[in-house]
Structures are given as C-alpha cells and as structure tokens.
Design a protein around this motif. Structure first.
Motif, PDB file in Angstrom:
ATOM      1  N   ASP A  10      -3.682 -10.660  15.532  1.00 50.08           N
ATOM      2  CA  ASP A  10      -4.251 -10.919  14.207  1.00 50.08           C
ATOM      3  C   ASP A  10      -5.053 -12.217  14.185  1.00 50.08           C
ATOM      4  OD1 ASP A  10      -3.106  -8.613  13.297  1.00 50.08           O
ATOM      5  OD2 ASP A  10      -1.430  -9.586  12.260  1.00 50.08           O
ATOM      6  N   LYS A  68      -7.011  -5.393   8.400  1.00 49.58           N
ATOM      7  CA  LYS A  68      -7.404  -4.010   8.688  1.00 49.58           C
ATOM      8  C   LYS A  68      -8.590  -3.569   7.832  1.00 49.58           C
ATOM      9  CE  LYS A  68      -3.014  -2.057  10.338  1.00 49.58           C
ATOM     10  NZ  LYS A  68      -1.955  -1.050  10.073  1.00 49.58           N
ATOM     11  N   LYS A  69      -8.657  -4.089   6.620  1.00 57.46           N
ATOM     12  CA  LYS A  69      -9.718  -3.671   5.701  1.00 57.46           C
ATOM     13  C   LYS A  69     -11.055  -4.313   6.037  1.00 57.46           C
ATOM     14  CE  LYS A  69     -10.797  -3.460   0.754  1.00 57.46           C
ATOM     15  NZ  LYS A  69     -10.322  -3.772  -0.617  1.00 57.46           N
ATOM     16  N   ARG A  72      -2.021  -8.907   7.401  1.00 62.73           N
ATOM     17  CA  ARG A  72      -2.276  -7.712   8.217  1.00 62.73           C
ATOM     18  C   ARG A  72      -3.092  -6.655   7.457  1.00 62.73           C
ATOM     19  NH1 ARG A  72       0.302  -5.220  12.488  1.00 62.73           N
ATOM     20  NH2 ARG A  72       0.317  -7.331  13.348  1.00 62.73           N
ATOM     21  N   ARG A  73      -2.712  -6.390   6.206  1.00 60.62           N
ATOM     22  CA  ARG A  73      -3.394  -5.346   5.448  1.00 60.62           C
ATOM     23  C   ARG A  73      -4.857  -5.697   5.191  1.00 60.62           C
ATOM     24  NH1 ARG A  73      -0.368  -3.524   0.111  1.00 60.62           N
ATOM     25  NH2 ARG A  73       1.210  -3.156   1.712  1.00 60.62           N
ATOM     26  N   LYS A  95     -13.832  -5.062  10.918  1.00 62.10           N
ATOM     27  CA  LYS A  95     -14.327  -3.865  11.591  1.00 62.10           C
ATOM     28  C   LYS A  95     -15.039  -4.257  12.887  1.00 62.10           C
ATOM     29  CE  LYS A  95     -12.953  -1.360   8.107  1.00 62.10           C
ATOM     30  NZ  LYS A  95     -11.741  -0.524   8.249  1.00 62.10           N
TER      31      LYS A  95
END
Length: 500
Positions: free
Chosen positions: A468, A440-441, A436-437, A444
């Motif tokens: 996800d 997010k990074k 997940r982390r 985009k």
C-alpha cells in the motif's frame, strides 16, 4: 448585590464560557474565590486589590465572594484578573453593568492596574462568535490573534481604568482593525541553499505533495537537518482555516508572540525530550510538539535516541492526526496533523555504509544491530519514504546550481489541487492518508506498472502494508506529473524509497 462578567476557560483548543459572579455583602472585609481555582487564580485577589486601589478606585470593605461558574471546571492562569476586578467594581456600584453581558473579558492585572497578555484569546474569539456576543475586551498585546476571527468587535485596553471608563460610556474605544494575512509568507531559507542531494530533495518534494512521512539516513554533516529545515518552504501557503487552527494551538500553549502563525510550523525537539513535551500533558495540560507542528513539519533528529515510550506514543497522532491526553480531571484532545521527518545516523559512529576513504565505521555488528533495533516495526510502518543522504562530494560544490523552493512549490501546489478534487467529500485530503479501500479506488496502474509491482512483491517479499505504501507514493509521483494513470516509472521510483 451580585454582578456577572463573562470570561472563558480553554479545554483542549476550544474555548468554554465561564461566568465570573461577584457577590458583595455585609461582613468582615475579605475576598474568597470559589469554583475550582488553581494557585494563580487564588493569588489574583491580591493583584486585583492593588490594581483597583492604584487605579484610583475605592476597594469595598465588605465580604466579597467570587464564583467561577461552572464550578466543576478547573480554572487556570491569570485570565480572570480583569473580570474579577470589574465584577467587584460593578457589585459596588462603581461600574455600570449595562455592557458587561455583551463582551468576553480577559486580562492579567499588574499591581498598578496595567494589563498584561494572557493565553487562549483566539479560542475565546471563536467562542464570542459561537455565543453571538458583541466582542472581546482584552489587553493590547492579544489583539492581533483575536482579529483572525471576523465579525466581532475587539476592544484593546491598556489598563483597568481604561476598561472601566469604556464600560461606563465615559470614553469611546474604536474596535481594532487587522491587516490582511500575507498570501505567500517569505522564509529566511531556501532549497537552493542545498548543494547536491538530488534524491533527498526529490523525496522531500514527494513528501510535501502527498503528506508522506520521511526517514533520512546518512553520516554526520551530510545535510539532513538542512534539508528538513527547508521542507516548509516547498509546502503550499497556509489557508485561513489552517492559520486559525494552528494559531489556536499556539495561543493555548501561551506562545502569543508567534500568533498568528502564517508560516508552516517547523518543530525540532531534542532527543532527550520527555513524553509530555512531545505528546502534550503536564500538571496544567498543554499541547506538545506534535500539536505545535500541526499543519507543518515535525523534525526528529537522532530518531533512535528518543525514548522508546516517546516513539511508541507517536503511533496515535500519526494514525489519527489528533492526540488525546487523559488525566484525572478529564481528557484533552489537540490536533496533530503533521508531516514527520525523522533523521538518523546508520550506526552509533555514523559511518556504517558511508565510508569515504577518510572515515570508517568503527562499530561492531552487535552495536549496529542494537542501534537499528531501537526503531520498532510499527513506527517504521508509518513512514512511506526512506532515503539515503550521503556526504556531498567535493566536485558537487563546483556545480552549485540548485532548484529554488518557489519552483518546487509550484509543482507541489498543482499536486495539492489534484488531491483536493480527488478527495472532495471524503475525510482525507492527501495521498499519504489513503486507506486500503481508497487506494483501490484511486490507484489505477497500467499493465507494465502492475507487472513490475507484482514482481517486486514476489522478489522483495513486500507485506500488504508495504504494498500500500508503494502505491500511495506512486500516486503522488503521478500527481506531480499530472498523470491520471500510474505508470512503470512511477512504481519504479516509489520502490526506490522503500528501504535504505
């Protein structure tokens, strides 16, 4: 007099130093082997006795004790035949012990003194480097796998007599030299062989590029197995590190004829395979199919027909990319970083939703529901791409032009390079491994793509895990186009692989 010969044992895919200590003393003639030997090791005393005598050396009529240290580590297989024979000859003064401490020695003896190949030589070669020893003395048939490790001397010997003469300095044996590995190994199959099935081939391209697991559903004869067998041909060539790691698994498993492994592995176990065959285990713990498919493809046809315990056991290697087998004697960890390709019929008869005018589904709703319920939610949650594979239409055979594997592989390699730069310094290498982390990074979206995904969440009821998965697949699709930003059509295509 006590002599010492260095050999090895395997623990998982790692080599462990074993010192073969031989003491020859006055007493009733006998040979005792201690140090947790298995049956094959205990029987070696008879092979060793015959090999020593038939090689022209006198067998000492003394009390001989062989200790395999460390004594609390179980010793398995025939790898200690040659070290035990050399230790007995050294303790009797027939063999000079000057060179014995420089080499790891292994080999199975025939009754005439000839040497047969053993398993686990590649981990032993890695151990030589770790211990800063000079090299290996091994049977000729094991030489090729040992040569994968550079900077060590690999001494090939054909017999016990040749090994004795070399260690006594009576003959010189040149260290073996290996040929370079093929940079782009050839395959006997090609994606161009597949007629039609453009959506399925596209899904496999995305799977190869981002290391996404795939689930294919279609009627019998639609080409699911044919497609899966060609997936390794569009994956990038294996790096030297991948070749060594995969070859270590095959060496430990005793598949020495397939070492070195230079092509991406393709493993297709039968649906009746046991838990130990798939995950690994047995009395003498061996790697299973998930480990033999390391850095390659694990194809599980008739996916719902596998035992429930097998399917549930896949959850750990799919998540952790390693598999741990625990026994009373200890825990063994094997690598299991594979791309899963699962295939299934839609129902027991195979034609639910795929009726073509000649074949119709004959299953009742209860049978269909029971068949599809065999696949648990947690397993299906770990599959990113779900694709329908209908039967090929007659008109598609006329236009048989299809893109070759080489051209697809070029796009996949470009996507690999993008991911390599993106995940540099992280513990992951592919989009399919993102959490997940990390999602997010690196995921985009432009405005239109974000709007489409939000509408899909509300209308399709996507869970957080499904959300996800869509982003990971879309990221790979964008990488195949060398796009930094995920666009509307990337999300749209990713959503098309959500359900079948």
């Amino acid at each position: 007099m006590v002599s010492k010969v260095i050999s090895y044992a395997t623990l998982g895919i790692d080599g462990v130093k074993v010192v073969v200590e031989v003491d020859s003393s006055r007493g009733l003639p006998s040979v005792a082997i201690v140090g947790l030997p298995d049956s094959a090791v205990k029987e070696s005393k008879e092979r060793v006795r015959a090999a020593v005598v038939n090689s022209g050396f006198p067998f000492p009529l003394r009390k001989i004790v062989v200790n395999l240290a460390p004594a609390d580590l179980r010793k398995e297989g025939t790898v200690y035949d040659l070290p035990i024979a050399l230790g007995i000859l050294a303790s009797s003064g027939i063999l000079s012990g000057e060179k014995l401490g420089n080499y790891i020695i292994a080999g199975e003896l025939g009754l005439g003194g000839e040497l047969h190949p053993v398993k686990g030589v590649l981990p032993a070669a890695v151990l030589v480097k770790e211990l800063s020893l000079k090299g290996l003395i091994i049977p000729e048939d094991n030489v090729e796998e040992a040569l994968l490790i550079e900077g060590i001397d690999v001494i090939p010997v054909k017999s016990l007599k040749e090994a004795v003469n070399f260690l006594n300095g009576e003959v010189e044996i040149e260290p073996a030299k290996g040929s370079s590995l093929p940079s782009n190994p050839s395959y006997s199959v090609d994606m161009a062989d597949v007629v039609g099935q453009f959506q399925a081939k596209r899904a496999l391209e995305i799977a190869a590029a981002g290391r996404h697991n795939v689930f294919m559903v279609g009627p019998p004869g639609s080409g699911k197995t044919m497609l899966a067998r060609r997936l390794p041909t569009i994956m990038p060539p294996m790096s030297l590190e991948e070749v060594i790691e995969t070859s270590r698994v095959y060496s430990v498993a005793g598949l020495t004829s397939e070492v070195p492994v230079v092509q991406r592995p393709f493993r297709a176990p039968h649906s009746t395979s046991s838990d130990a065959a798939i995950i690994g285990g047995g009395n003498a713990v061996k790697p299973g199919e998930v480990s033999l498919a390391h850095n390659g493809v694990l194809f599980m046809d008739e996916f719902p027909e596998f035992k429930r315990s097998v399917l549930e056991a896949l959850r750990q290697p799919l998540e952790d990319r390693v598999v741990t087998v625990s026994r009373a004697s200890g825990s063994y960890t094997f690598p299991a970083d594979f791309l899963l390709v699962a295939a299934s019929n839609p129902c027991p008869c195979g034609f639910y939703g795929f009726s073509d005018g000649k074949n119709y589904c004959r299953c009742s709703p209860v049978q269909i529901k029971r068949y599809q319920a065999k696949l648990s939610g947690p397993i299906m949650d770990r599959i990113d791409l779900k694709v329908s594979v209908p039967a090929v239409k007659p008109e598609e055979f006329k236009d048989s032009k299809s893109e070759p594997s080489e051209r697809i592989r070029e796009r996949v390699i470009k996507a690999y390079e993008i991911q390599k730069r993106r995940f540099k310094g992280l513990r992951i290498s592919f989009n399919g491994q993102m959490g997940r982390r990390v999602i997010k990074k690196f995921c985009k979206l432009d405005f239109e793509a974000e709007e489409l995904l939000n509408r899909a969440v509300s209308s399709l009821g996507l869970s957080a895990r499904a959300y996800d998965r869509v982003l990971k697949v879309a990221r790979t699709i964008a990488d195949l186009e060398s796009s930094d930003l995920i666009s509307f059509h990337h999300i749209a295509e990713a959503l098309s692989y959500r359900e079948v």
